[in-house]
Design a protein around this motif. Structure first.
Motif, PDB file in Angstrom:
ATOM      1  N   HIS A 130       1.018  -1.368  -0.122  1.00 46.28           N
ATOM      2  CA  HIS A 130       0.136  -0.285   0.316  1.00 46.28           C
ATOM      3  C   HIS A 130       0.607   0.992   0.572  1.00 46.28           C
ATOM      4  CE1 HIS A 130      -3.351  -2.385   1.309  1.00 46.28           C
ATOM      5  NE2 HIS A 130      -4.225  -1.879   0.438  1.00 46.28           N
ATOM      6  N   PHE A 131       1.300   0.874   0.883  1.00 46.49           N
ATOM      7  CA  PHE A 131       3.086   2.362   0.694  1.00 46.49           C
ATOM      8  C   PHE A 131       3.296   2.170  -0.741  1.00 46.49           C
ATOM      9  CE2 PHE A 131       6.735   3.417   1.491  1.00 46.49           C
ATOM     10  CZ  PHE A 131       7.114   5.217   2.172  1.00 46.49           C
ATOM     11  N   LEU A 179       3.738   5.840  -5.208  1.00 44.73           N
ATOM     12  CA  LEU A 179       4.133   6.069  -6.573  1.00 44.73           C
ATOM     13  C   LEU A 179       2.310   7.074  -6.898  1.00 44.73           C
ATOM     14  CD1 LEU A 179       5.863   5.464  -9.308  1.00 44.73           C
ATOM     15  CD2 LEU A 179       3.939   3.161  -9.416  1.00 44.73           C
ATOM     16  N   GLU A 180       1.462   7.085  -6.466  1.00 43.04           N
ATOM     17  CA  GLU A 180       1.267   8.155  -7.030  1.00 43.04           C
ATOM     18  C   GLU A 180       0.929   9.403  -6.786  1.00 43.04           C
ATOM     19  OE1 GLU A 180      -3.802   8.240  -6.703  1.00 43.04           O
ATOM     20  OE2 GLU A 180      -3.184   6.889  -5.129  1.00 43.04           O
ATOM     21  N   GLY A 181       1.678   9.528  -6.626  1.00 44.28           N
ATOM     22  CA  GLY A 181       2.023  10.803  -5.136  1.00 44.28           C
ATOM     23  C   GLY A 181       2.867  11.510  -6.493  1.00 44.28           C
ATOM     24  N   PHE A 182       4.108  10.772  -6.190  1.00 43.50           N
ATOM     25  CA  PHE A 182       5.345  11.159  -7.220  1.00 43.50           C
ATOM     26  C   PHE A 182       4.407  10.889  -8.787  1.00 43.50           C
ATOM     27  CE2 PHE A 182       8.671   9.389  -9.859  1.00 43.50           C
ATOM     28  CZ  PHE A 182       9.913  10.581  -9.283  1.00 43.50           C
ATOM     29  N   SER A 213       0.616  21.672  -2.892  1.00 47.74           N
ATOM     30  CA  SER A 213      -0.644  21.067  -2.078  1.00 47.74           C
ATOM     31  C   SER A 213      -1.254  19.894  -2.294  1.00 47.74           C
ATOM     32  CB  SER A 213      -1.349  22.017  -1.144  1.00 47.74           C
ATOM     33  OG  SER A 213      -1.830  22.549  -2.468  1.00 47.74           O
ATOM     34  N   TRP A 214      -1.612  19.909  -3.741  1.00 47.90           N
ATOM     35  CA  TRP A 214      -2.748  18.806  -4.240  1.00 47.90           C
ATOM     36  C   TRP A 214      -2.105  17.865  -3.766  1.00 47.90           C
ATOM     37  CZ3 TRP A 214      -4.202  21.152 -10.013  1.00 47.90           C
ATOM     38  CH2 TRP A 214      -4.365  22.128 -10.053  1.00 47.90           C
ATOM     39  N   CYS A 254      -3.217  13.312   1.644  1.00 46.16           N
ATOM     40  CA  CYS A 254      -3.905  13.037   2.906  1.00 46.16           C
ATOM     41  C   CYS A 254      -5.612  11.969   3.128  1.00 46.16           C
ATOM     42  CB  CYS A 254      -3.995  13.936   3.498  1.00 46.16           C
ATOM     43  SG  CYS A 254      -2.699  14.486   3.967  1.00 46.16           S
ATOM     44  N   SER A 255      -5.868  12.059   2.146  1.00 44.29           N
ATOM     45  CA  SER A 255      -7.101  11.938   2.114  1.00 44.29           C
ATOM     46  C   SER A 255      -7.162  10.290   1.767  1.00 44.29           C
ATOM     47  CB  SER A 255      -7.807  12.771   0.718  1.00 44.29           C
ATOM     48  OG  SER A 255      -7.115  12.025  -0.321  1.00 44.29           O
ATOM     49  N   ARG A 256      -6.452   9.764   1.247  1.00 46.67           N
ATOM     50  CA  ARG A 256      -7.181   8.603   1.018  1.00 46.67           C
ATOM     51  C   ARG A 256      -7.208   7.175   2.394  1.00 46.67           C
ATOM     52  NH1 ARG A 256      -7.453   6.970  -3.764  1.00 46.67           N
ATOM     53  NH2 ARG A 256      -5.973   7.831  -4.576  1.00 46.67           N
TER      54      ARG A 256
END
Length: 115
Positions: free
Chosen positions: A78-79, A84-87, A105-106, A112-114
C-alpha cells in the motif's frame, strides 16, 4: 505591439502525455487491486511474501526472513502504490504548470485523503 504565443515544446507535450498516462495507469492498478476478492489478494500477497523471504534467506538473513509477515507485506505494498501515485501526480503538475511550488499542496491533499 502584438505578442506572439510561444510554441509549446514537443518534449513538454511528450512529458505531459507520458506522465498523465503513467498516473492513470497507476490509479487503474490501485483500483484493480482494491477490487480483488480476499482470496485472490491474499494469494498475491503470499507469493510476494515467499519471494521476499527467499531473497532475504539467500542474502544471509534467515532471522529477518522469518519475521516478515503478511501484514508487513500488505502495508508495504500500500505504501509503495500510494507513494508512486503521489510521485506521478507531482510529475504531472510539474509539466502542466510553471508554479510548481504553489501547486504542491494538490498531491499532499490527495495523499492525506487516502485511508
Amino acid at each position: 505591439m502584438s505578442e506572439q504565443n510561444p510554441r509549446t515544446s514537443p518534449w513538454l507535450i511528450a512529458g505531459r502525455v507520458i506522465f498523465t498516462l503513467a498516473l492513470i495507469g497507476c490509479i487503474a492498478f490501485i483500483f484493480s487491486n482494491s477490487m480483488q476478492i480476499g482470496v485472490v489478494s491474499e494469494g498475491a500477497s503470499g507469493r510476494v511474501l515467499r519471494l521476499v523471504q527467499r531473497v532475504l534467506t539467500r542474502l544471509g538473513m534467515p532471522g529477518l526472513a522469518s519475521h516478515i509477515t503478511m501484514h508487513f507485506i500488505r502495508k508495504l505494498a500500500h505504501f509503495c502504490e500510494y507513494a508512486l501515485e503521489g510521485f506521478l501526480l507531482m510529475l504531472c503538475l510539474r509539466v502542466y504548470t510553471r508554479h510548481f511550488v504553489r501547486h504542491m499542496s494538490w498531491p499532499i491533499l490527495g495523499a492525506c485523503s487516502r485511508p
